[in-house]
Design a protein around this motif. Structure first.
Motif, PDB file in Angstrom:
ATOM      1  N   ALA A 164      33.797  -2.702   2.201  1.00  0.00           N
ATOM      2  CA  ALA A 164      33.144  -3.795   1.486  1.00  0.00           C
ATOM      3  C   ALA A 164      33.937  -5.097   1.618  1.00  0.00           C
ATOM      4  O   ALA A 164      33.382  -6.175   1.528  1.00  0.00           O
ATOM      5  N   LEU A 165      35.218  -4.982   1.853  1.00  0.00           N
ATOM      6  CA  LEU A 165      36.046  -6.175   2.011  1.00  0.00           C
ATOM      7  C   LEU A 165      36.973  -5.964   3.195  1.00  0.00           C
ATOM      8  O   LEU A 165      37.398  -4.856   3.461  1.00  0.00           O
ATOM      9  N   THR A 166      37.300  -7.035   3.867  1.00  0.00           N
ATOM     10  CA  THR A 166      38.286  -6.925   4.928  1.00  0.00           C
ATOM     11  C   THR A 166      39.666  -6.845   4.289  1.00  0.00           C
ATOM     12  O   THR A 166      39.850  -7.249   3.147  1.00  0.00           O
ATOM     13  N   ALA A 167      40.615  -6.346   5.043  1.00  0.00           N
ATOM     14  CA  ALA A 167      41.974  -6.181   4.516  1.00  0.00           C
ATOM     15  C   ALA A 167      42.488  -7.507   3.974  1.00  0.00           C
ATOM     16  O   ALA A 167      43.211  -7.559   2.986  1.00  0.00           O
ATOM     17  N   ARG A 168      42.063  -8.577   4.630  1.00  0.00           N
ATOM     18  CA  ARG A 168      42.518  -9.900   4.258  1.00  0.00           C
ATOM     19  C   ARG A 168      42.024 -10.285   2.856  1.00  0.00           C
ATOM     20  O   ARG A 168      42.706 -10.967   2.100  1.00  0.00           O
ATOM     21  N   GLU A 169      40.827  -9.820   2.555  1.00  0.00           N
ATOM     22  CA  GLU A 169      40.262 -10.140   1.239  1.00  0.00           C
ATOM     23  C   GLU A 169      40.807  -9.242   0.141  1.00  0.00           C
ATOM     24  O   GLU A 169      40.668  -9.521  -1.036  1.00  0.00           O
ATOM     25  N   MET A 170      41.410  -8.128   0.564  1.00  0.00           N
ATOM     26  CA  MET A 170      41.936  -7.177  -0.410  1.00  0.00           C
ATOM     27  C   MET A 170      43.274  -7.643  -0.936  1.00  0.00           C
ATOM     28  O   MET A 170      44.292  -7.001  -0.748  1.00  0.00           O
ATOM     29  N   GLN A 196      34.166  -3.792 -14.743  1.00  0.00           N
ATOM     30  CA  GLN A 196      33.651  -4.467 -13.561  1.00  0.00           C
ATOM     31  C   GLN A 196      32.837  -3.472 -12.756  1.00  0.00           C
ATOM     32  O   GLN A 196      32.958  -2.281 -12.943  1.00  0.00           O
ATOM     33  N   THR A 197      32.031  -4.002 -11.859  1.00  0.00           N
ATOM     34  CA  THR A 197      31.186  -3.099 -11.104  1.00  0.00           C
ATOM     35  C   THR A 197      31.139  -3.491  -9.630  1.00  0.00           C
ATOM     36  O   THR A 197      31.249  -4.662  -9.303  1.00  0.00           O
ATOM     37  N   GLY A 213      25.492  12.954   7.237  1.00  0.00           N
ATOM     38  CA  GLY A 213      24.710  12.088   8.113  1.00  0.00           C
ATOM     39  C   GLY A 213      23.908  11.039   7.364  1.00  0.00           C
ATOM     40  O   GLY A 213      23.312  10.147   7.975  1.00  0.00           O
ATOM     41  N   LYS A 214      23.861  11.133   6.049  1.00  0.00           N
ATOM     42  CA  LYS A 214      23.092  10.154   5.281  1.00  0.00           C
ATOM     43  C   LYS A 214      24.017   9.065   4.740  1.00  0.00           C
ATOM     44  O   LYS A 214      25.199   9.301   4.505  1.00  0.00           O
ATOM     45  N   THR A 215      23.450   7.894   4.534  1.00  0.00           N
ATOM     46  CA  THR A 215      24.241   6.807   3.974  1.00  0.00           C
ATOM     47  C   THR A 215      23.925   6.648   2.494  1.00  0.00           C
ATOM     48  O   THR A 215      22.761   6.530   2.111  1.00  0.00           O
ATOM     49  N   TYR A 216      24.947   6.689   1.682  1.00  0.00           N
ATOM     50  CA  TYR A 216      24.777   6.649   0.234  1.00  0.00           C
ATOM     51  C   TYR A 216      25.175   5.297  -0.347  1.00  0.00           C
ATOM     52  O   TYR A 216      26.068   4.626   0.181  1.00  0.00           O
ATOM     53  N   ILE A 217      24.501   4.935  -1.430  1.00  0.00           N
ATOM     54  CA  ILE A 217      24.947   3.784  -2.221  1.00  0.00           C
ATOM     55  C   ILE A 217      25.742   4.324  -3.406  1.00  0.00           C
ATOM     56  O   ILE A 217      25.243   5.161  -4.171  1.00  0.00           O
ATOM     57  N   LEU A 218      26.979   3.893  -3.516  1.00  0.00           N
ATOM     58  CA  LEU A 218      27.819   4.328  -4.634  1.00  0.00           C
ATOM     59  C   LEU A 218      28.069   3.118  -5.531  1.00  0.00           C
ATOM     60  O   LEU A 218      28.640   2.128  -5.086  1.00  0.00           O
ATOM     61  N   ASN A 219      27.607   3.188  -6.763  1.00  0.00           N
ATOM     62  CA  ASN A 219      27.916   2.109  -7.706  1.00  0.00           C
ATOM     63  C   ASN A 219      29.088   2.528  -8.572  1.00  0.00           C
ATOM     64  O   ASN A 219      29.017   3.510  -9.298  1.00  0.00           O
ATOM     65  N   PHE A 243      26.871  -6.602  -6.732  1.00  0.00           N
ATOM     66  CA  PHE A 243      28.263  -6.958  -6.458  1.00  0.00           C
ATOM     67  C   PHE A 243      28.766  -6.088  -5.314  1.00  0.00           C
ATOM     68  O   PHE A 243      28.761  -4.871  -5.417  1.00  0.00           O
ATOM     69  N   GLN A 244      29.206  -6.747  -4.222  1.00  0.00           N
ATOM     70  CA  GLN A 244      29.633  -5.954  -3.069  1.00  0.00           C
ATOM     71  C   GLN A 244      31.071  -6.206  -2.632  1.00  0.00           C
ATOM     72  O   GLN A 244      31.339  -6.035  -1.439  1.00  0.00           O
ATOM     73  N   PRO A 245      32.044  -6.527  -3.356  1.00  0.00           N
ATOM     74  CA  PRO A 245      32.028  -6.923  -4.764  1.00  0.00           C
ATOM     75  C   PRO A 245      31.650  -8.388  -4.972  1.00  0.00           C
ATOM     76  O   PRO A 245      31.490  -8.816  -6.096  1.00  0.00           O
ATOM     77  N   LYS A 246      31.480  -9.152  -3.845  1.00  0.00           N
ATOM     78  CA  LYS A 246      31.005 -10.524  -4.012  1.00  0.00           C
ATOM     79  C   LYS A 246      29.549 -10.492  -4.444  1.00  0.00           C
ATOM     80  O   LYS A 246      28.798  -9.580  -4.079  1.00  0.00           O
TER      81      LYS A 246
END
Ligand code: GTP
Length: 597
Positions: free
Chosen positions: A32-38, A59-60, A70-76, A242-245
């Motif tokens: 969700a974030l690049t290392a630089r943003e972390m 926060q979320t 093989g499936k892509t999940y959304i994790l909140n 929030f992705q987290p942006k």
């Protein structure tokens, strides 16, 4: 995304067991974030949180995870605060999720808050996925911790993943366990909208932002929504996640967690726990909200500079929007002028709000001693809640007073148990239970909250070298022999310094405060009497001798700039002083005076 590919979870843990570090790893692993943003911990975004290293607001984040199936999940993911004061914020995060990730530090084992949080999660019908953190530490004992989780917490732990949030070991194992073990959300996208208002806060660019969990129906940009409790309606300008942006999306469906921006001005319209529905096609009934938070500690906040009163009102209003558990009402004090009586969840909460007021809003404040809420039954049969010791009527008008009690669980290594038991009995505690988990004792006590709010937690930590963990819940009211102790400086009562105490402790506390004030109030040109009294009966007295000394005297008149600096400094100090009759009392005396040691 079909519901079967959504997972909503909170992370629960004892303070410092690594919750925020793990959250960061999960965000990183899902790209969700690049290392630089972390930079540092992403979720602990408030400046104060980063400094203190604690999570204050839930926060979320929405994560996307391509699982091994093989499936892509959304994790909140919803972060939750770890400190006892914020148990309420934990409960609202839990209400928005189906499961909890339980983080236990394998070098520390199960702690009091681990238990308290797990019980809350179980109450919220959560599926619980345990993980053992910090296995990189030489002191880690994953096998023992596993057993503890099974014995003490009472959930199976043989499949608990062993991880290191610090090094990133086995983070994928956590993601797989979430996908495998947590139930997907349920809900019908075509049903009338029911969205739980989980949180709201004020963003200086966007205005009020609302965090929602959609239970039924679909929410789209442009929809006209209605708050079911307050009846207020708004047009939705934007929905997003929030992705987290903050990232706008077209719609939020059942099971999803996201935000609404609707040009909302009135703070009072966004009650946390309310249900949001469509104005045109409302849901038949609101969702069961969650219990409102009840402030248990109150204190007065007064501007040092009376001109700041409106600014203080405004700032408190903004803080309240960020923090629904914080309450305030106007108050006037003979000594301190116009201010506000403020209610908090606990002492840490109080400190945080005070610090935010001074940092973010640049306000110079005087805080009065914290007090719990007493129930006062008058002889005429009426009952009132006493938030302020200064409002206590004459005892001849009072039939009885009740004070709040708590039920506290304290976990502590065996060698410190004696000190803890002594502390609890000094504070009028009643032991309910004493059990052992390995070489650690778990003591359950009932204690009057009054005896806990000032410094109990600090004392506990220092007596046990930080090894004790502590958690509590409110446990009803009981009649008690309480008295109001007034403090008089040169025979003038200082309303802001009066306090309520148990009669058995009154003399000792009165003497301690007089002695302390003697140290805290600078000598002045005349003699000052400091007295503590119950009604008209003086129970303690100290005298501050007169002193006449020009602070600039030692500058010999030579160095004029140094002299000016000294005078400037003194003027600065004056702003933090309050005048009582002829006497000036420094602001620091107010809080310091009521801290027992
Ligand atoms: P609160 O937000 O205050 O509730 O704390 P928390 O549970 O979020 O703990 P946090 O993530 O801030 O971690 C606490 C401390 O433990 C930090 O100093 C981390 O660097 C450290 N820590 C976290 N995970 C690990 C781990 O796997 N191994 C080691 N050695 N240290 C860790």
């Amino acid at each position: 995304t079909p519901l079967s590919q959504i997972r909503n979870f909170s992370i629960i843990a004892h303070i410092d067991h690594g919750k925020s570090t793990l959250a960061d790893r999960l965000i990183e692993a899902c790209g969700a974030l690049t290392a630089r943003e972390m930079k540092g911990q992403v979720l602990d975004s408030m400046e104060l949180e980063q400094e203190r290293g604690i999570t204050i607001k839930a926060q979320t984040v929405r994560l996307t995870y391509p699982a091994k199936d093989g499936k892509t999940y959304i994790l909140n993911l919803m972060d939750t605060p770890g400190h006892v004061d914020f148990a309420y914020e934990v409960s609202r995060s839990l209400a928005a999720c189906e499961g909890s990730l339980l983080v236990v530090d394998a070098s520390q084992g199960v702690e009091a808050q681990t238990l308290a949080n797990v019980y809350q999660a179980i109450d919220a019908n959560h599926e619980i996925v345990p993980v053992l953190n910090k296995v990189d530490l030489p002191a880690a004992e994953p096998e023992k911790t596993r057993q503890q989780i099974e014995e003490v917490v009472g959930i199976p732990a043989d499949e608990a993943v062993e991880i290191s949030a610090k090094t990133g070991l086995n983070i994928e194992g956590v993601l797989e366990a979430l996908v495998r073990d947590l139930p997907p959300p349920e809900g019908d996208p075509q049903a009338p909208l029911q969205a739980l208002l989980v949180d709201s806060w004020y963003d200086s660019y966007l205005g009020v932002i609302i965090l929602v969990r959609i239970k039924e129906g679909t929410l789209r940009t442009g929809d006209k929504i209605r708050m079911m409790e307050t009846g207020a309606t708004y047009n939705v300008d934007q929905v997003g996640v929030f992705q987290p942006k903050m990232t706008p999306v077209k719609a939020l469906g059942p099971g999803e967690i996201g935000y609404i921006n609707a040009a909302i001005k009135a703070v009072a319209d966004c009650n946390v726990g309310d249900t949001i529905t469509h104005d045109q096609r409302p849901a038949p009934a609101p969702l069961p909200g969650f219990k409102p938070s009840i402030p248990v500690v109150w204190c007065g906040l007064f501007p040092v500079d009376a001109d700041d009163f409106e600014k203080l009102r405004d700032s408190l209003g903004k803080l309240r929007l960020n923090d629904a558990s914080f309450h305030f009402e106007m108050e006037t004090s003979a000594a301190l002028g116009f201010g506000f009586r403020c209610g908090f969840l606990g002492l840490l909460h109080l400190e945080i709000i005070q610090e935010r007021l001074s940092r973010e809003f640049n306000l110079d404040l005087i805080a009065t001693a914290p007090s719990v809420v007493y129930k006062l039954y008058r002889t005429d049969g009426s009952m009132e809640e006493l938030h302020n010791p200064a409002d206590m009527p004459d005892l001849s008008l009072v039939e009885r007073i009740e004070e709040p009690w708590i039920k506290a669980s304290i976990m502590v290594p065996d060698e410190y148990l004696g000190a803890v038991l002594t502390l609890c009995s000094e504070r009028r505690g009643v032991q309910l239970d004493l059990t052992y988990v390995g070489n650690r004792a778990m003591a359950v006590y009932r204690l009057p909250l009054n005896e806990v709010v000032f410094d109990f937690y600090d004392r506990l930590k220092s007596l046990t070298r930080g090894y004790a963990s502590f958690d509590y819940q409110m446990d009803g009211y009981e009649e008690s022999d309480l008295v109001r102790i007034s403090i008089l400086v040169n025979h003038e009562p200082v309303d802001a310094l009066s306090f309520v105490a148990h009669r058995s402790a009154a003399d000792a506390r009165g003497r301690a405060i007089c002695a302390k004030l003697k140290e805290l109030i600078p000598r002045q040109l005349f003699k000052i009497a400091i007295q503590a009294a119950i009604g008209s009966k003086v129970i303690a007295r100290e005298t501050i001798g007169a002193l006449s000394k020009d602070v600039t005297a030692k500058c010999y008149g030579g160095d004029i700039s140094r002299k000016r600096k000294l005078l400037e400094k003194q003027k600065e100090g004056k702003k933090r002083m309050r005048q009582f009759g002829k006497v000036e009392i420094p602001q620091s005396a107010f809080l310091a005076a009521l801290k027992m040691d």
